[in-house]
Design an enzyme around this catalytic site. Structure first.
Site: not given
Length: 645
Positions: A2, A54, A80, A102, A373
């Site tokens: 976010c 998001l 996060g 969360d 990643s």
């Protein structure tokens, strides 16, 4: 993933226009959170929080932010993911959860244990701002390694502001934004502006692993570390129990596997970047072992063979059985990204691998919302070739008297890079080896590393661009950083340990993680980095160097884990990196663009740089006398950023 922002007035009185102001600030972060937005102001006066969402975990309205704790004491704007939030819920043993978010778990933990104790319990990446309605204080916090950004500072009238990106702060109606010339020297030194500095005077980055408290009148306390990588590394090394190679391999696979498993938590499509190198391949291999569905992987390929790893990624993907998507990028595709960079990175940033990083993020976002990643493996497991090279160089150079070293440097610099290339070109061709800009590398070695007083100074020269940035930026003084810190430089006797630690404090958060975060968030893609889960980091510091580098092979133990899943022959090859042919582009398709930004009249008019030094490098680069592309890219990215303001 976010975007967060907010403000706290200099007086305790409520500003009637604060919600509208914060909404406008939050709107600048829409790519970080395109799914939802919210603003909350304390009705008793004080803070106003803004959030762009998001949606990744709990896609329902139950995840809306800013969010209040069940007791209504705490309100939070959170960016996060907390990967262990289900374990925390079990520990909290709280009835009547309102959502599966969360964020709600984080608030409940803060309400139960307080901010500091909660920070120590979290496994995740985050930046958050939480308002305590009882104490009338605002607390800011950032994750241990610095995956998520957080800027803060005071505006002209004393108002305290914070945001995930600078563009939100620039949207404040009283914003002035004086450029911090000292910060520009950091850009020229290491192609990024290191925390706690920012490009603007009076605006700072909260450092990784830190938290800070802001009083009701907007006065900010000193940031405090809740997790100090230097102390963690020393303690882990001091208390480590010796393990056999087999035991260490088993332990690393378990710790890293747990990190990968936790980071696969999502209620949206998830995939991973795959270059075919050690780091990304081990992440994908561990994902494939744990996924209930076929793992999706993404790679970009380039028309220039020296920069293309797509063939290797394709082979690893085939072996692991992933659903592999590949984008073959032309020079035109890559060059089209350059006009977007100033806005995308929001602050001058000049690691040229930002271009392919953005392209792979853009491509992945067409298929998934979250991508894992492989970043961080080099810092954790001594993977960079420069570590071993610097150690070996210093062991030899330190035995030579300084007058002899200076004489050798003078002799090497007396021959042009082009002449050196011609001299070694024929032997290299006969040996079937690729030309590696020998002359440029020799000149840098002679000019900066041969005269170094110690290994730390040599390493700083090795990872620097401009040798003396303060002489290039007018009216500036270069701030001291971790590479000059006696605390860091004296932490270990092994120079490779010291170099790894230095990079964890600087290169990893300020360059690598910044590059990935801004590129991904520019297309609303969440990225996650399992190799820098703090439990993996802490384990890596228990390992002796012979389990990181063995027989001249770097990342030895990480490779041992990988070779349990992927054949050795698919991985073992020279390290390529993730770059673009920048030197050639600046002489070709980017020449006119660069000339406009580096013109003598423009540089003089703007007054930021010593014109002679920049023009000399530009002319030499165009003539092919030297490859100054990294030095010039630092200046070009600053110039492009100024133009975009």
């Amino acid at each position: 993933m976010c975007g967060i922002t907010g403000l706290l007035p200099a007086s305790p009185h409520t500003r009637a226009d604060a919600p509208a102001t914060v909404e406008h600030m939050a709107a600048q972060l829409h790519t970080r959170g395109p799914d939802d937005f919210g603003v909350w102001q304390d009705p008793q006066g004080g803070v106003t929080l803004g959030h762009r969402r998001l949606a990744i975990v709990d896609l329902s309205p139950g995840g809306h932010q800013p969010m209040a704790s069940a007791c209504q004491r705490f309100h939070i704007a959170f960016n996060g993911e907390i990967y262990n939030h289900l374990q925390l819920r079990a520990e909290l043993n709280q009835a009547n959860w309102r959502s599966h978010s969360d964020t709600e778990t984080l608030l409940a933990a803060i309400a139960r244990w307080g901010v500091e104790k909660t920070l120590h319990k979290l496994v995740g990446m985050f930046a958050f701002a939480v308002w305590d309605r009882e104490l009338r204080t605002l607390t800011l916090a950032r994750d241990r390694l610095g995956e998520k950004p957080l800027y803060y500072g005071h505006l002209a009238q004393g108002e305290f502001v914070f945001a995930s990106e600078l563009k939100a702060l620039r949207a404040h109606p009283t914003w002035q934004g004086e450029i911090n010339r000292d910060a520009v020297t950091l850009l020229l030194r290491h192609n990024t502006i290191a925390a706690p500095h920012s490009i603007y005077k009076g605006i700072y980055k909260l450092q990784p692993g830190h938290w800070m408290v802001v009083r009701p009148d907007g006065q900010a306390g000193v940031p405090v570390a809740y997790w100090d990588i230097t102390q963690v590394a020393k303690a882990q090394r001091a208390n480590a129990a010796a393990m056999s190679d087999a035991e260490a391999t088993d332990k690393l696979e378990q710790v890293l596997g747990d990190a990968v498993q936790g980071q696969m938590m999502a209620d949206v499509p998830l995939g991973a970047f795959l270059s075919g190198g050690v780091d990304s391949s081990v992440v994908v291999a561990l994902m494939a072992r744990r996924a209930s569905l076929q793992v999706r992987t993404f790679c970009v390929g380039f028309e220039q063979a020296a920069f293309d790893e797509s063939e290797h990624a394709r082979a690893v993907a085939a072996h692991l059985g992933t659903q592999h998507t590949e984008l073959f990028v032309t020079s035109a595709d890559a060059l089209a990204v350059i006009p977007k960079l100033a806005s995308l990175y929001d602050e001058p940033f000049s690691d040229s691998s930002q271009i392919p990083t953005f392209l792979v993020c853009q491509m992945a976002r067409q298929h998934v919302t979250v991508a894992l990643s492989g970043d961080g493996g080099d810092e954790m497991f001594a993977g960079y070739t420069r570590y071993l090279m610097a150690q070996q160089l210093w062991s030899r150079l330190s035995k030579l008297p300084m007058p002899l070293r200076k004489a050798a440097a003078k002799a090497a610099l007396a021959v042009s890079p082009g002449a050196w290339n011609a001299l070694v070109g024929v032997p290299l061709a006969l040996l079937g080896k690729r030309q590696i800009d020998f002359g440029d590398r020799l000149h840098k070695f002679a000019d900066t590393m041969l005269p170094a007083a110690d290994c730390a100074a040599m390493y700083r020269s090795l990872v620097s661009h401009w040798r003396d940035p303060a002489s290039v930026v007018l009216g500036a003084t270069e701030p001291a950083g971790w590479l000059q810190s006696e605390t860091v430089q004296s932490a270990f006797t092994d120079p490779v340990d010291t170099m790894c630690l230095s990079d964890m404090l600087t290169y990893l958060p300020d360059d690598i993680l910044t590059k990935v975060d801004r590129a991904a968030m520019g297309v609303s893609l969440e990225t996650r980095v399992p190799l820098i889960d703090h439990r993996v980091v802490e384990f890596s510091w228990t390992l002796p160097m012979h389990q990181k580098i063995r027989g001249g092979v770097s990342k030895w133990l990480l490779r041992e884990v990988l070779y349990r899943h992927v054949p050795r022959e698919l991985i073992e090859r020279p390290k390529q990196g993730f770059g673009v042919p920048l030197a050639e582009w600046l002489r070709g398709p980017l020449r006119d663009w660069a000339e406009a930004l580096l013109s003598e009249s423009r540089l003089k008019r703007e007054g930021y740089f010593d014109v002679a030094q920049i023009r000399t490098k530009w002319v030499e680069h165009l003539a092919g006398k030297r490859n100054w592309h990294y030095w010039l890219w630092d200046v070009l990215m600053f110039q492009a950023w100024v133009e975009a303001q």
